[in-house]
Each structure stands twice: as structure tokens, then as C-alpha cells.
Design an enzyme around this catalytic site. Structure first.
Site, short mmCIF file in Angstrom:
data_model
loop_
_atom_site.label_atom_id
_atom_site.label_comp_id
_atom_site.label_asym_id
_atom_site.label_seq_id
_atom_site.Cartn_x
_atom_site.Cartn_y
_atom_site.Cartn_z
CB SER A 6 -0.94 0.04 1.21
OG SER A 6 -0.18 0.04 2.41
CG ASP A 38 -3.55 6.02 6.38
OD1 ASP A 38 -2.34 5.84 6.67
OD2 ASP A 38 -4.10 5.43 5.42
CG HIS A 74 -0.45 4.41 4.15
ND1 HIS A 74 -1.64 3.89 4.64
CD2 HIS A 74 0.19 3.38 3.55
CE1 HIS A 74 -1.70 2.59 4.34
NE2 HIS A 74 -0.61 2.26 3.69
#
Length: 343
Positions: free
Chosen positions: A14, A304, A307
């Protein structure tokens, strides 16, 4: 875009996924607001960011448009010449990492897609041109973090943590990673940036679970200590076997630690609290429309629970470009681009 810009391929999780998971039935996706709040149209793009992620910013430096997710229907014709992003949120080096997310593109499948990509390009421009484009391309691979946070440490007694002590698990991961990197080489990659694992114990998600004071969790900080030196050793060994500096070690740990340990020096007010989330440090659960969202993303290091913000990503990529050997070994991206431009 100048046709002279080199192609760029991205593999991993991600941290570098730019939308593949939007096309999959999985919970590991970033296709809802407030993701993408700082993009030109303020819409989510599938990137786990308020704006651009690391591959986007690398593309800027290459003078190229961002690579499209491999699963995007737009990736065809001329666009194939730019490269492709195969990354998928939730995956790891091991195929059993991220099983809770179902339908994600495991690294073996990403390699399979890379082969498929080459066949598609070959039918367009022929095999010689395809091989040249792939050999001359820049490759970024970001893997490993999920093998710890979404596998070994996921539950108190995960299968892997019962099977292996941490040092043995790290050795096992490195031996599996060697197969992945060797496969990338077999598939034609000749310039590969390989990121180590970052300071996993310092991300808001782990602070929320494991820290009352906001100090980085010592257990999870054992991971980069054990893993990164062995990864660097693996890359030197592969380069020695190949007789060429194919693999470049990216010290993601140091790049992140710079602003985590001294956020003010980089213009951040905090490197502990995520901009978007809920609970302690905004580190619990997903970033959604119902989360707290900070009004100014530029003063937060984390977007978040896991990240970085676009601004933190820009600081990271500036080290890709011009960082010393401590950050990029054996050489940084500016040196690579200058060298490859001469040959």
C-alpha cells in the site's frame, strides 16, 4: 511527455499502490474520501495518501506522467510505454501475508502480470523494443512491512510467530525475498530500488495499540534492526553474483526516522498523530468520512494510521534523489539517472 523519459515499474504494497485494489473485491482500498483530498479534483484515487505517493513523485523527477495501475482499463497503447504499477495494498513477501484482505495481488501474481505486460507491449512495438524498454526502465519494489504488521504481529499468537522466533522469521523472509528479486532480474529488470522496512513501531496504528506515551514500540523496532542489515547483505550478494549494481538499497528506516524523531525540523507539528483517523493518535481503524481530519495536511507527517502525507513522501523522495550512501546504497537516483544517460 518526452518519449525519452524512461519507463518506470512499481511492485509492492500500500505504500506504493496507486489504485490496483480499486478493481478488486477487497477491504484494503483507498477509494473513499477523505483519501485524495489534496488532489486537483479532491477525489480519492486509490492511493493511501491525501495526495501523491512515492511513485508519483519519482515519476515527476523522471519527467514522466505517473504510471497507471496495471488493472486500469486506461493502460493500453502509448500509455504502456510509460510503465505500469503492479502494487497492491496488504501484500507481503510471503503469500500468507494479508490473507484477511482476500483478493489482493500477491507478489507472485505481480510478477505474472509483469510478464503479461511485456507480452502486451511486445505485440505493440515488437520484442526487441520491449526488451530494451524493460532493461532500461527504473523499478521500485516496496515489500516487507506487512509480513510483520499483517502477519507475524497481527494477533498475539499468529501461526508464523508460533512457528518462528523473530530472528528466524527474518532469515526466512530474506530467503523468500531473494527468489522474488531474482525473478525480477530474470524478467529483465536491471535498475531496481529496493526499500527496507521503516520504523514500524512508530506509526500511529502501532502507537495506538502499544504505546501510552507516544514512544515507539521497542518490540516492533527490533524488526528494522534485524531485517534491514540482512536485506542490504542480500542485495550486495545478488549484485556480486550478477557482476553489476542492479539492486539499490533504499534506507526507508532512516528516511522516516529523520522526521519522526525531529518533526519540527521538517515543518511538521507532529509525527505521532495521524491526520485522519480516530482513537489514540488517530491510529485506530480506517480513515473514513467519519474520521477526524486535520485541516492542514502539510504539518502532519502521517496521513492515516500507516501512511505518510504527500509532504512527508516528498521529503522521502528527495533522499532517493540526492541522499548520501547512508540513505541510498551504492548510489542515489540522481547518480543512477546521470550514469544511465551517458551509456
Amino acid at each position: 511527455m518526452s518519449s525519452a523519459a524512461r519507463a518506470f515499474f512499481v511492485f509492492g504494497d500500500s505504500l506504493v499502490d496507486n489504485g490496483n485494489n480499486n478493481y478488486l473485491a477487497t477491504t484494503a482500498r483507498a477509494d473513499q474520501p477523505p483519501y485524495g483530498i489534496d488532489t486537483p479534483n479532491r477525489r480519492p484515487t486509490g492511493r493511501f495518501s491525501n495526495g501523491k505517493n512515492v511513485p508519483d513523485i519519482v515519476s515527476e523527477y523522471l519527467g514522466a506522467e505517473p504510471t497507471l495501475p496495471y488493472l486500469s482499463p486506461e493502460l493500453q497503447g502509448e500509455k504502456l510505454m510509460v510503465g505500469a504499477n503492479f502494487a497492491s495494498a496488504g501484500i507481503g513477501i510471503l503469500n500468507d501475508t494479508g490473507i484477511q484482505f482476500a483478493n489482493i495481488i500477491r507478489i507472485t501474481k505481480q510478477m505474472h502480470y509483469f510478464e503479461q505486460y511485456q507480452q502486451r507491449l511486445s505485440s505493440l512495438v515488437g520484442p526487441e523494443k520491449t526488451q530494451r524498454l524493460v532493461n532500461e526502465a527504473l523499478v521500485l519494489i516496496t515489500l516487507g512491512g506487512n509480513d510483520f504488521v499483517n502477519n507475524y504481529y497481527l494477533v498475539p499468537y499468529s501461526v508464523r510467530s508460533r512457528e518462528f522466533s523473530l530472528p528466524d522469521y527474518v532469515r526466512y523472509l530474506i530467503s523468500e525475498y531473494k527468489k522474488v528479486l531474482s525473478r525480477l532480474y530474470e524478467l529483465g529488470s536491471r535498475r531496481v530500488l529496493v526499500t527496507g522496512v521503516g520504523p514500524l513501531g512508530c506509526v500511529p496504528a502501532e502507537l495506538a495499540l502499544r504505546s501510552t506515551t507516544g514512544a515507539c514500540d521497542p518490540e516492533l523496532m527490533r524488526v528494522p534492526d534485524l531485517y534491514n542489515p540482512q536485506m542490504i547483505e542480500l542485495l550486495s550478494q545478488l549484485n556480486a553474483e550478477l557482476g553489476s549494481e542492479v539492486f539499490v538499497a533504499v534506507n526507508a528506516f532512516k528516511m522516516h526516522m529523520d522526521f519522526i524523531s525531529n518533526p519540527e525540523a521538517f515543518g511538521f507539528v507532529t509525527s505521532k498523530v495521524a491526520c485522519c483517523g480516530q482513537g489514540p493518535f488517530n491510529g485506530i481503524g480506517l480513515c473514513t468520512m467519519l474520521s477526524n481530519v486535520c485541516p492542514n495536511r502539510d504539518i502532519y507527517a502521517f496521513w492515516d494510521a500507516f501512511h505518510p502525507t504527500e509532504r512527508a513522501n516528498r521529503i522521502i523522495v528527495s533522499q532517493f534523489m540526492t541522499g548520501s550512501n547512508e540513505y541510498m546504497n551504492p548510489m542515489n537516483l540522481s547518480t543512477i539517472l546521470a550514469m544511465d544517460a551517458r551509456t
